[in-house]
Design an enzyme around this catalytic site. Structure first.
Site, mmCIF file in Angstrom:
data_model
loop_
_atom_site.group_PDB
_atom_site.id
_atom_site.type_symbol
_atom_site.label_atom_id
_atom_site.label_comp_id
_atom_site.label_asym_id
_atom_site.label_seq_id
_atom_site.Cartn_x
_atom_site.Cartn_y
_atom_site.Cartn_z
ATOM 1 N N LEU A 1 0.827 -1.209 0.000
ATOM 2 C CA LEU A 1 0.000 0.000 0.000
ATOM 3 C C LEU A 1 0.870 1.272 0.000
ATOM 4 O O LEU A 1 0.783 2.087 0.918
ATOM 5 C CB LEU A 1 -0.888 -0.040 1.243
ATOM 6 C CG LEU A 1 -2.169 0.779 1.291
ATOM 7 C CD1 LEU A 1 -3.162 0.307 0.256
ATOM 8 C CD2 LEU A 1 -2.783 0.710 2.688
ATOM 9 N N PRO A 2 1.700 1.442 -1.036
ATOM 10 C CA PRO A 2 2.505 2.666 -1.061
ATOM 11 C C PRO A 2 1.576 3.868 -1.185
ATOM 12 O O PRO A 2 0.603 3.810 -1.946
ATOM 13 C CB PRO A 2 3.372 2.497 -2.318
ATOM 14 C CG PRO A 2 2.613 1.555 -3.186
ATOM 15 C CD PRO A 2 1.881 0.632 -2.233
ATOM 16 N N HIS A 3 1.838 4.912 -0.421
ATOM 17 C CA HIS A 3 0.935 6.056 -0.506
ATOM 18 C C HIS A 3 1.622 7.335 -0.094
ATOM 19 O O HIS A 3 2.588 7.315 0.660
ATOM 20 C CB HIS A 3 -0.318 5.823 0.354
ATOM 21 C CG HIS A 3 -0.027 5.553 1.800
ATOM 22 N ND1 HIS A 3 0.245 4.305 2.258
ATOM 23 C CD2 HIS A 3 0.056 6.372 2.863
ATOM 24 C CE1 HIS A 3 0.473 4.357 3.560
ATOM 25 N NE2 HIS A 3 0.377 5.613 3.964
ATOM 26 N N ALA A 4 1.113 8.436 -0.591
ATOM 27 C CA ALA A 4 1.660 9.733 -0.215
ATOM 28 C C ALA A 4 0.658 10.835 -0.493
ATOM 29 O O ALA A 4 -0.128 10.761 -1.434
ATOM 30 C CB ALA A 4 2.946 10.007 -0.977
#
Lengths: 151, 89
Positions: A63-66
């Site tokens: 769940l890469p997120h930014a």
């Protein structure tokens, strides 16, 4: 405003073997779709988040997120990687990866998207639908319906 | 069944690192601990990061912690953890 997810943001077995390669491929897709104003900034913000703590979750999820000044509108990119990519989860590699990229100003959106997604990811039926889908269209349909209650 | 409420101290809520630290601490205890957002009362397993994320808890929200096999000390320890700013650690 565009939908948060579209066919071109779905990558099925992209030719990548590491987390960083995959993140770059997903950012490329977002950029081509016109959702990114500053690619380097987004990559930096995603890396900073992974640095704090890897975003792998139990059950094969990444769940890469930014929240990033390099993002124009709230977007989800999705990748399915049969061989799996290491996202740092204790139970193994991730094969279903969701990238959540939202503009720097929308913290509430960001949290809401992650919570809605997590609520679906608890259910194995959601994950198996994503694993069995044969094209991006089906993936977009499953996520739109299950996560965002859209037909 | 023991219960206790706690107000979330982490600036970003129970998310990312705070969610991970909480799940790990619960796993270490080897007891079943559940949490819910006050008002929702939808209890989830606090040893799962995914379950914690699904609550969508933000800074200043109050959560209820409950368990049928943890000691009061263990519940209080989890409450203290939730109330601290885990992002700053």
């Amino acid at each position: 405003m565009n939908e948060i997810l579209e066919d071109s943001l779905v990558l099925l077995d992209p030719p990548v073997s590491t987390k960083n390669e995959l993140i770059e491929a997903m950012v490329n897709a977002l950029e081509v779709a016109g959702r990114v104003s500053d690619r380097q900034q987004l990559l930096k913000d995603l890396a900073a988040r992974e640095e704090i703590m890897a975003t792998g979750l139990e059950g094969g999820i990444g769940l890469p997120h930014a929240r990033s000044a390099g993002v124009k509108e709230a977007s989800i990119a999705f990748a399915r990687v049969g061989a799996g990519v290491d996202f740092g989860s204790a139970d193994g590699k991730a094969d279903l990866i969701f990238m959540i990229a939202v503009p720097a100003t929308s913290e509430a959106d960001h949290m809401k998207i992650i919570a809605s997604l997590a609520r679906r990811l608890i259910h194995d039926s959601f994950k198996s639908s994503l694993r069995m889908a044969t094209n991006p269209d089906e993936i977009v349909a499953v996520i739109s319906k299950e996560v965002f209650n859209k037909k | 069944m023991l219960m206790k409420t706690a107000t979330v101290g982490s600036r970003i809520g129970l998310h990312a690192r705070p969610a991970t630290l909480l799940a790990e601490r619960v796993q270490d205890k080897g007891v079943e601990i559940e949490i819910a957002k006050v008002g929702d009362d939808d209890f989830v397993d606090a040893s799962s990061i995914l379950m914690i994320l699904s609550l969508g808890v933000t800074h200043g929200d109050t959560v209820t912690i409950r368990s049928s096999d943890a000691t009061i000390e263990q519940i209080e320890e989890i409450a203290t953890l939730i109330e601290s700013d885990l992002d700053a650690e």
